[in-house]
Scaffold this motif. Structure first.
Motif, PDB file in Angstrom:
ATOM      1  N   UNK A 197       0.821  -1.207   0.000  1.00  0.00           N
ATOM      2  CA  UNK A 197       0.000   0.000   0.000  1.00  0.00           C
ATOM      3  C   UNK A 197       0.854   1.256   0.000  1.00  0.00           C
ATOM      4  N   UNK A 198       1.982   1.234   0.706  1.00  0.00           N
ATOM      5  CA  UNK A 198       2.877   2.397   0.640  1.00  0.00           C
ATOM      6  C   UNK A 198       3.441   2.555  -0.762  1.00  0.00           C
ATOM      7  N   UNK A 199       3.671   1.421  -1.443  1.00  0.00           N
ATOM      8  CA  UNK A 199       4.193   1.480  -2.818  1.00  0.00           C
ATOM      9  C   UNK A 199       3.175   2.085  -3.766  1.00  0.00           C
ATOM     10  N   UNK A 200       1.904   1.684  -3.644  1.00  0.00           N
ATOM     11  CA  UNK A 200       0.901   2.186  -4.592  1.00  0.00           C
ATOM     12  C   UNK A 200       0.633   3.663  -4.369  1.00  0.00           C
ATOM     13  N   UNK A 201       0.718   4.114  -3.137  1.00  0.00           N
ATOM     14  CA  UNK A 201       0.540   5.544  -2.880  1.00  0.00           C
ATOM     15  C   UNK A 201       1.672   6.326  -3.535  1.00  0.00           C
ATOM     16  N   UNK A 202       2.900   5.785  -3.463  1.00  0.00           N
ATOM     17  CA  UNK A 202       4.028   6.429  -4.138  1.00  0.00           C
ATOM     18  C   UNK A 202       3.786   6.491  -5.638  1.00  0.00           C
ATOM     19  N   UNK A 203       3.260   5.413  -6.207  1.00  0.00           N
ATOM     20  CA  UNK A 203       3.009   5.373  -7.648  1.00  0.00           C
ATOM     21  C   UNK A 203       1.916   6.352  -8.053  1.00  0.00           C
ATOM     22  N   UNK A 204       0.909   6.522  -7.197  1.00  0.00           N
ATOM     23  CA  UNK A 204      -0.220   7.381  -7.549  1.00  0.00           C
ATOM     24  C   UNK A 204       0.050   8.858  -7.306  1.00  0.00           C
ATOM     25  N   UNK A 205       1.121   9.163  -6.594  1.00  0.00           N
ATOM     26  CA  UNK A 205       1.464  10.564  -6.395  1.00  0.00           C
ATOM     27  C   UNK A 205       2.029  11.191  -7.663  1.00  0.00           C
ATOM     28  N   UNK A 206       2.441  10.342  -8.623  1.00  0.00           N
ATOM     29  CA  UNK A 206       3.033  10.818  -9.872  1.00  0.00           C
ATOM     30  C   UNK A 206       2.242  10.237 -11.038  1.00  0.00           C
ATOM     31  N   UNK A 213      -3.845   7.778  -3.599  1.00  0.00           N
ATOM     32  CA  UNK A 213      -2.677   8.644  -3.655  1.00  0.00           C
ATOM     33  C   UNK A 213      -2.944   9.899  -4.465  1.00  0.00           C
ATOM     34  N   UNK A 214      -3.611   9.736  -5.606  1.00  0.00           N
ATOM     35  CA  UNK A 214      -4.011  10.886  -6.413  1.00  0.00           C
ATOM     36  C   UNK A 214      -4.966  11.781  -5.636  1.00  0.00           C
ATOM     37  N   UNK A 215      -5.877  11.165  -4.906  1.00  0.00           N
ATOM     38  CA  UNK A 215      -6.852  11.922  -4.124  1.00  0.00           C
ATOM     39  C   UNK A 215      -6.155  12.783  -3.064  1.00  0.00           C
ATOM     40  N   UNK A 216      -5.148  12.214  -2.399  1.00  0.00           N
ATOM     41  CA  UNK A 216      -4.403  12.961  -1.385  1.00  0.00           C
ATOM     42  C   UNK A 216      -3.630  14.104  -2.024  1.00  0.00           C
ATOM     43  N   UNK A 217      -2.937  13.816  -3.124  1.00  0.00           N
ATOM     44  CA  UNK A 217      -2.160  14.863  -3.796  1.00  0.00           C
ATOM     45  C   UNK A 217      -3.059  15.955  -4.354  1.00  0.00           C
ATOM     46  N   UNK A 219      -5.988  16.854  -3.183  1.00  0.00           N
ATOM     47  CA  UNK A 219      -6.449  17.645  -2.051  1.00  0.00           C
ATOM     48  C   UNK A 219      -5.396  18.616  -1.566  1.00  0.00           C
ATOM     49  N   UNK A 220      -4.136  18.198  -1.598  1.00  0.00           N
ATOM     50  CA  UNK A 220      -3.044  19.087  -1.187  1.00  0.00           C
ATOM     51  C   UNK A 220      -2.905  20.270  -2.134  1.00  0.00           C
ATOM     52  N   UNK A 221      -3.059  20.007  -3.433  1.00  0.00           N
ATOM     53  CA  UNK A 221      -2.903  21.067  -4.426  1.00  0.00           C
ATOM     54  C   UNK A 221      -3.966  22.152  -4.261  1.00  0.00           C
ATOM     55  N   UNK A 222      -5.181  21.769  -3.838  1.00  0.00           N
ATOM     56  CA  UNK A 222      -6.279  22.733  -3.714  1.00  0.00           C
ATOM     57  C   UNK A 222      -6.546  23.117  -2.251  1.00  0.00           C
ATOM     58  N   UNK A 223      -5.575  22.809  -1.371  1.00  0.00           N
ATOM     59  CA  UNK A 223      -5.686  23.138   0.053  1.00  0.00           C
ATOM     60  C   UNK A 223      -6.945  22.558   0.692  1.00  0.00           C
ATOM     61  N   UNK A 224      -7.351  21.386   0.226  1.00  0.00           N
ATOM     62  CA  UNK A 224      -8.495  20.684   0.806  1.00  0.00           C
ATOM     63  C   UNK A 224      -7.968  19.631   1.789  1.00  0.00           C
ATOM     64  N   UNK A 225      -7.641  20.082   2.990  1.00  0.00           N
ATOM     65  CA  UNK A 225      -7.051  19.164   3.961  1.00  0.00           C
ATOM     66  C   UNK A 225      -8.038  18.083   4.397  1.00  0.00           C
ATOM     67  N   UNK A 229      -7.022  14.164   4.605  1.00  0.00           N
ATOM     68  CA  UNK A 229      -7.263  13.308   5.776  1.00  0.00           C
ATOM     69  C   UNK A 229      -8.191  12.158   5.409  1.00  0.00           C
ATOM     70  N   UNK A 230      -9.194  12.427   4.573  1.00  0.00           N
ATOM     71  CA  UNK A 230     -10.109  11.369   4.145  1.00  0.00           C
ATOM     72  C   UNK A 230      -9.350  10.283   3.381  1.00  0.00           C
ATOM     73  N   UNK A 231      -8.431  10.687   2.509  1.00  0.00           N
ATOM     74  CA  UNK A 231      -7.625   9.701   1.795  1.00  0.00           C
ATOM     75  C   UNK A 231      -6.801   8.854   2.741  1.00  0.00           C
ATOM     76  N   UNK A 232      -6.238   9.473   3.775  1.00  0.00           N
ATOM     77  CA  UNK A 232      -5.444   8.724   4.765  1.00  0.00           C
ATOM     78  C   UNK A 232      -6.323   7.740   5.526  1.00  0.00           C
ATOM     79  N   UNK A 233      -7.512   8.187   5.908  1.00  0.00           N
ATOM     80  CA  UNK A 233      -8.433   7.311   6.641  1.00  0.00           C
ATOM     81  C   UNK A 233      -8.863   6.131   5.765  1.00  0.00           C
ATOM     82  N   UNK A 234      -9.143   6.398   4.502  1.00  0.00           N
ATOM     83  CA  UNK A 234      -9.568   5.323   3.596  1.00  0.00           C
ATOM     84  C   UNK A 234      -8.454   4.300   3.379  1.00  0.00           C
ATOM     85  N   UNK A 235      -7.211   4.765   3.339  1.00  0.00           N
ATOM     86  CA  UNK A 235      -6.092   3.823   3.220  1.00  0.00           C
ATOM     87  C   UNK A 235      -6.078   2.878   4.416  1.00  0.00           C
TER      88      UNK A 235
END
Length: 258
Positions: A197-206, A213-217, A219-225, A229-235
């Motif tokens: 799961x840590x690997x797939x999050x790394x892959x989805x950040x790019x 991972x895309x959802x977390x990134x 949210x960060x780009x649009x300052x939607x914290x 947090x929701x992405x982290x909880x879902x993981x």
């Protein structure tokens, strides 16, 4: 007598204790945020995260992100396990094979999954195969090492006894080595699944358009914290769900131990 008089904790009471602990944590988190101790832009309250989840559920994107990440994890993880188990058993029983492959394994072992992203983009392009390859490369070597150590822990007397009874090499692997090391292999694979799961999050950040991972990134780009947090909880919840499935599979495979 004092030990006998102590009340025993039932599984139900321990479960309720865990639930109360979680609810207390969420309530404290909510109160701290509502009291203004923490700015919601840095840490949103659980109610705001829940509202974001409800909104994304209504749009149909929440389940889509979860399923995309889960598919990538399971494909990459199962591919790594399918290669690591037979290869690990072979390396665990052959000194010559270990001498040949140990330098390669030692070279690959310290490489994190993030380091494979540039090469995987060149090899496969921006597609699902690239995401699968990141999970595979991040999971394969640790899984291989777990299987090798599990195989080497088998009592050599059992192997010699099987050979003295006329068992061929493949029969020894199937009837002695694999059943003997299967409990340790499954325990190791549960840890590797979390690593996947840590690997797939790394892959989805790019270079990704879906996934947690895309959802977390995003949210960060649009300052939607709250999205972050929701992405982290879902993981965490998805990892727990897959872990329960692996535990059920473990009980089925190791039913003979009873």
């Amino acid at each position: 007598m004092a030990e006998a008089s102590k009340p025993r904790r039932t599984p139900a009471s321990l479960a309720w204790l865990s639930v109360l602990s979680l609810l207390s944590f969420l309530l404290g988190w909510e109160l701290v945020c509502r009291a203004g101790v923490v700015d919601p832009i840095f840490l949103p309250p659980p109610s705001q995260v829940l509202a974001r989840a409800s909104n994304m559920w209504g749009q149909g994107t929440l389940v889509w992100h979860v399923l995309a990440s889960t598919r990538r994890v399971m494909v990459g993880f199962l591919a790594a396990v399918a290669v690591a188990i037979p290869l690990g058993i072979w390396l665990g029983t052959s000194r010559i094979a270990r001498a040949i492959f140990d330098p390669v394994i030692s070279f690959l072992r310290p490489l994190p999954s993030m380091s494979w992203i540039p090469l995987s983009l060149l090899w496969f392009g921006i597609n699902e195969t690239q995401k699968y390859s990141i999970v595979f490369m991040g999971s394969f070597v640790p899984a291989l090492l777990y299987v090798m150590e599990a195989t080497r822990s088998i009592d050599p007397l059992l192997i010699r006894a099987a050979r003295n009874l006329g068992a061929q090499r493949w029969q020894v692997m199937r009837e002695v080595l694999l059943p003997g090391c299967l409990p340790q292999i499954i325990s190791g694979m549960k840890i590797i699944l979390g690593l996947s799961w840590t690997c797939v999050i790394s892959a989805e950040l790019v270079a990704a358009k879906e996934g947690l991972g895309f959802m977390i990134m995003n949210g960060k780009e649009f300052f939607q914290t709250d999205t972050v947090v929701l992405g982290m909880v879902l993981i965490s919840f998805t990892v727990l769900a897959t872990d329960l499935l692996v535990r059920a599979l473990e009980r089925w495979l190791l039913d003979w131990q009873k």
